[in-house]
Every structure is written in structure tokens, then in C-alpha cells.
Design an enzyme around this catalytic site. Sequence first.
Site, PDB file in Angstrom:
ATOM      1  N   ASP A 103       0.830  -1.209   0.043  1.00  0.00           N
ATOM      2  CA  ASP A 103       0.091  -0.112  -0.054  1.00  0.00           C
ATOM      3  C   ASP A 103       1.047   1.173   0.057  1.00  0.00           C
ATOM      4  O   ASP A 103       1.938   1.325  -0.583  1.00  0.00           O
ATOM      5  CB  ASP A 103      -1.027  -0.061   1.252  1.00  0.00           C
ATOM      6  CG  ASP A 103      -2.072   0.784   1.056  1.00  0.00           C
ATOM      7  OD1 ASP A 103      -2.964   0.678   0.439  1.00  0.00           O
ATOM      8  OD2 ASP A 103      -2.225   1.680   1.990  1.00  0.00           O
ATOM      9  N   TYR A 230      -3.020  10.277   3.233  1.00  0.00           N
ATOM     10  CA  TYR A 230      -4.120  10.713   2.440  1.00  0.00           C
ATOM     11  C   TYR A 230      -3.866  12.211   2.097  1.00  0.00           C
ATOM     12  O   TYR A 230      -4.397  12.604   0.971  1.00  0.00           O
ATOM     13  CB  TYR A 230      -5.439  10.421   3.025  1.00  0.00           C
ATOM     14  CG  TYR A 230      -5.581   8.862   3.177  1.00  0.00           C
ATOM     15  CD1 TYR A 230      -5.977   8.117   2.186  1.00  0.00           C
ATOM     16  CD2 TYR A 230      -5.529   8.329   4.360  1.00  0.00           C
ATOM     17  CE1 TYR A 230      -5.856   6.637   2.275  1.00  0.00           C
ATOM     18  CE2 TYR A 230      -5.481   6.698   4.546  1.00  0.00           C
ATOM     19  CZ  TYR A 230      -5.829   6.006   3.400  1.00  0.00           C
ATOM     20  OH  TYR A 230      -6.016   4.461   3.470  1.00  0.00           O
ATOM     21  N   HIS A 291      -6.988  -6.845  -1.447  1.00  0.00           N
ATOM     22  CA  HIS A 291      -6.022  -5.764  -1.153  1.00  0.00           C
ATOM     23  C   HIS A 291      -5.010  -6.338  -0.432  1.00  0.00           C
ATOM     24  O   HIS A 291      -3.816  -5.623  -0.011  1.00  0.00           O
ATOM     25  CB  HIS A 291      -6.720  -4.672  -0.780  1.00  0.00           C
ATOM     26  CG  HIS A 291      -5.783  -3.432  -0.594  1.00  0.00           C
ATOM     27  ND1 HIS A 291      -5.284  -2.721  -1.680  1.00  0.00           N
ATOM     28  CD2 HIS A 291      -5.726  -2.650   0.422  1.00  0.00           C
ATOM     29  CE1 HIS A 291      -4.905  -1.613  -1.137  1.00  0.00           C
ATOM     30  NE2 HIS A 291      -4.928  -1.518   0.097  1.00  0.00           N
TER      31      HIS A 291
END
Length: 318
Positions: A103, A230, A291
Amino acid sequence: MDQITHKFIHVNGLKLHVAEIGSESSPVVIFLHGFPEIWYTWRHQMVAVANAGFRAIAPDFRGYGLSDAPSEPEKACFADLVNDTASILDSLAISKAFVVAKDFGGWVAYAFALLHPHKVAGIITSNVLFMPPGAFTDHFVFPEGFYVSRWQTPGRAEADFGRLDVKSVVRNIYIMFCQSEMPIAAENEEIMDLVKPSTPLPSWITEEDIATYGTLYEKNGFRTALQVPYRTMHTVGSEVKDPKIEVPTLVIIGEKDYVMNVPGMEEYIRSDGVKKFVANHETVFVANGCHFVHEQFPDHVNKLILDFLDHNKHLALV
């Protein structure tokens, strides 16, 4: 798992937690986690590489797990995580290591390789390929209700998460992220509303695993985690003007990872456009993988990792 030891390393003004297993004289593999994870996400891989003769090290990023949070989490950035990674290796007197990352940890891994190429023997990432600086803002358009778009807005995710206890937040994210569809909320709902409380966990992760994640997130909550990655995605690798990754890389992607449905992403992955920046690159797709493919199919992923490490072990000795 019982053989994994834990220590705290003081670097860059913070006390960072590091899990470790394997002989100090062995070639080193440093594991970098994503969100909503901490070192524990690599439990299967750490034991496997240690049993194969490597030393496995897995830190919690600053503000994650048991590591200290920066004094001003809203000012944290990817450069901090890259610097911390270099400082951890220096503190442990490790001159070169393989980097395995998932990730957004993959973005840290690639930026680390660009800025500290002499410290990296090879890179393995899960569900993240190398992308040049500015790729997210220039090439990929996220839907408004996509979780990334929602979590980029200061305060919105905090209010959404704040309705639940920490364990429930992590549990919901695991359930959402193991689906093949992109997690997208309607205009009148929040991301946490996408998961009903009665929804079961996937078979490959237990309530005890989620409880472990939840307990480890209690220390810091999500303040730093929402800032990095983010709200600082646009800063990844921005220091490098002509990015080239010189070491061998392997990318492991679950074919049912929702990332494949991000507009333009599958085309980029399957076109081998990454080879403009990473000459020695291989992508492996895992059938039915999601994922969290490294937790979903640990034996298969471990074999891929060990084959890569064995093939390139000589590079760690240079």
C-alpha cells in the site's frame, strides 16, 4: 510469532517501535506497512524470511501502532517516513536491505530507493507500482465519494471514525478493502456507513487479529494516519526530478484488488509503463487475491518473496 522480539529506537526526535526476528548476521529485509496496518500485518512474512536465513525488521511508522506520534501530526509528510526508514537502518548499523512494502508503504519504499539508492538491495511491493511524482494529481481522477477523496478533507474522516471505537474502524476498513469494488459512499453517507455491523470478516483474518490491530491503534488513533498518506499524496517523491529505480523490483497484485478498478490504474499496471522508470521490474498477479493478498494467501506470497530474495541475495552483500 513468539520468536519475534520488540524494541524501541530513538530517531529524529521520536521513539519508534520495531519488531524483529532473525540473526543479526543475516541479510536484512525491512517491511513497511500500509493503512490500516502496523508491523503485525507482516507476521506471516517475517517468520518465513527468518526461517529462510534472513533478518526481518518491521517498524511502525511514526504516529502508527506503538511508535510515537509527531508533536504536530497535521504537518507530517512522506519525507518524514523516508528519513525515519534511513535512520532506523543506520541506528541498527545496517548498510543495505531489501525493502518489502504494501500500500502506501510502497511509496515510501520507492522514495527511499530514489534518495538512498546505496541502502537498497531490491524492492518488493504489494498492490502499488512505482509512479513518477505528481502521478496521482496528474493522471488519476478519484470519484467524489471514493474513500481517498473523503479522507483528504480535514475533519471529515475524524468525525466519521469518531462515531465508532478504534477496533470497529479497523474492522470496517478491512472488510471494505478486501472487496473488488472501490469503496465509494453516496453523497448523503459516510465511508463507515458502507459496512453493516453484521458483516463477517473474510475467512483469512480473525477477530483476534482485528483486536490486535485495534489495541495497537489505541495509542495514537488516526491523526497521523490520515495525514500520511491521504493528505500528503501529492508530495511523494517530489524531491526527485528524474526518477529512476536501479534495483530489481517485484510487484505482487491480487487480481481482485479494488485498486485495479481505480480509473486508469489497470491500464497503467498492465501496459508495463512502469518500465520507463524501473528497468528491472516484474509484476505477478495472484488469482482471487484482494488488497491484503499477503495475509489472504501468505504461503503463496511468501514463496514469491523468498524466490526474489534468493535470486537477488548477492545484491545485499555489495
